[in-house]
Design a protein around this motif. Structure first.
Motif, PDB file in Angstrom:
ATOM      1  N   ALA A  91       0.786  -1.029  -0.019  1.00  0.00           N
ATOM      2  CA  ALA A  91      -0.031   0.099  -0.050  1.00  0.00           C
ATOM      3  C   ALA A  91       1.072   1.418  -0.084  1.00  0.00           C
ATOM      4  N   GLU A  92       1.904   1.359   0.880  1.00  0.00           N
ATOM      5  CA  GLU A  92       2.804   2.349   0.857  1.00  0.00           C
ATOM      6  C   GLU A  92       3.297   2.576  -0.507  1.00  0.00           C
ATOM      7  N   SER A  93       4.120   1.554  -1.127  1.00  0.00           N
ATOM      8  CA  SER A  93       4.709   1.642  -2.534  1.00  0.00           C
ATOM      9  C   SER A  93       3.709   2.083  -3.519  1.00  0.00           C
ATOM     10  N   LEU A  94       2.553   1.666  -3.452  1.00  0.00           N
ATOM     11  CA  LEU A  94       1.547   2.142  -4.392  1.00  0.00           C
ATOM     12  C   LEU A  94       1.161   3.423  -4.281  1.00  0.00           C
ATOM     13  N   MET A  95       1.176   4.087  -2.879  1.00  0.00           N
ATOM     14  CA  MET A  95       0.950   5.338  -2.925  1.00  0.00           C
ATOM     15  C   MET A  95       2.066   6.279  -3.244  1.00  0.00           C
ATOM     16  N   GLU A  96       3.089   5.794  -3.071  1.00  0.00           N
ATOM     17  CA  GLU A  96       4.234   6.524  -3.740  1.00  0.00           C
ATOM     18  C   GLU A  96       4.196   6.671  -5.026  1.00  0.00           C
ATOM     19  N   ALA A  97       3.968   5.408  -5.581  1.00  0.00           N
ATOM     20  CA  ALA A  97       4.056   5.218  -7.121  1.00  0.00           C
ATOM     21  C   ALA A  97       2.775   6.162  -7.894  1.00  0.00           C
ATOM     22  N   GLN A  98       1.941   6.386  -7.056  1.00  0.00           N
ATOM     23  CA  GLN A  98       0.775   7.233  -7.485  1.00  0.00           C
ATOM     24  C   GLN A  98       1.001   8.700  -7.150  1.00  0.00           C
ATOM     25  N   GLY A  99       2.183   9.194  -6.646  1.00  0.00           N
ATOM     26  CA  GLY A  99       2.222  10.597  -6.488  1.00  0.00           C
ATOM     27  C   GLY A  99       1.735  11.052  -5.005  1.00  0.00           C
ATOM     28  N   TYR A 100       1.591  10.085  -4.333  1.00  0.00           N
ATOM     29  CA  TYR A 100       0.981  10.496  -2.778  1.00  0.00           C
ATOM     30  C   TYR A 100       1.912  10.744  -1.689  1.00  0.00           C
ATOM     31  N   GLU A 101       3.186  10.242  -1.716  1.00  0.00           N
ATOM     32  CA  GLU A 101       4.108  10.698  -0.968  1.00  0.00           C
ATOM     33  C   GLU A 101       4.112  12.067  -0.474  1.00  0.00           C
TER      34      GLU A 101
END
Length: 182
Positions: A91-101
């Motif tokens: 989930a954290e990787s997905l959020m980062e990949a989608q620009g939510y970091e």
């Protein structure tokens, strides 16, 4: 036979009685009072569906600034803590990949939460134990603003650990179990 428990109702009770009532998160009371905490039940037999719902919730928060934070209650999947941790990393990787970091922070709660290096029955674990597995989406900007006005935010984990130790594992376990009987 007892009545089935509504996961969202139990989660609200946990937030109000434990998170706010015991000041585990000193910022939660304001958001509860404002009605800006969103509760979403994700009934998913497949963890991949939960990841998709996480993204949908990010999109919801993008368009609804009145919602400061969302508790995603995961029912039907990720009951095993190790599986939960694996999917939390996804989930954290997905959020980062989608620009939510840097936009949203993902906090984690699980009925069997165990901090690395802690015994399974350590009272400290209860700061992150909840009636159901959960992902907590928090707006980074709102959190930064709250932290800027809170004296000594670095002391929160130590204060919580001392508070949990004073309550004791037996009492903490009983209060959590009361929210999810059966």
């Amino acid at each position: 036979m007892s009545d089935p428990v509504d996961p969202l109702q139990a989660t609200r009770a946990w937030v109000e009685s434990f998170v706010v009532g015991r000041e585990v998160c000193p910022f939660a009371g304001r958001e509860v009072a404002r009605g800006s905490v969103r509760y979403v039940n994700i009934e998913a037999a497949e963890p991949g569906a939960a990841l998709m719902r996480l993204m949908e919730e990010c999109w919801h928060l993008d368009g609804h600034p009145e919602d400061e934070t969302t508790l995603l209650v995961l029912t039907g999947c990720l009951d095993d803590f190790d599986d939960y941790l694996d999917h939390l990393a996804l989930a954290e990787s997905l959020m980062e990949a989608q620009g939510y970091e840097g936009v949203y922070q993902l906090a984690s709660f699980h009925p069997d939460y165990q901090f690395e290096g802690e015994d399974a029955d350590s009272p400290r674990n209860y700061t992150n134990r909840a009636p159901w597995p959960m992902w907590h989406l928090i707006r980074e900007a709102g959190l930064e603003g709250a932290l800027a006005h809170y004296p000594d935010p670095e002391s929160i984990p130590e204060r919580n650990a001392a508070s949990m130790q004073a309550l004791g594992t037996e009492r903490l376990a009983a209060s959590l179990a009361a929210l999810r009987p059966g």
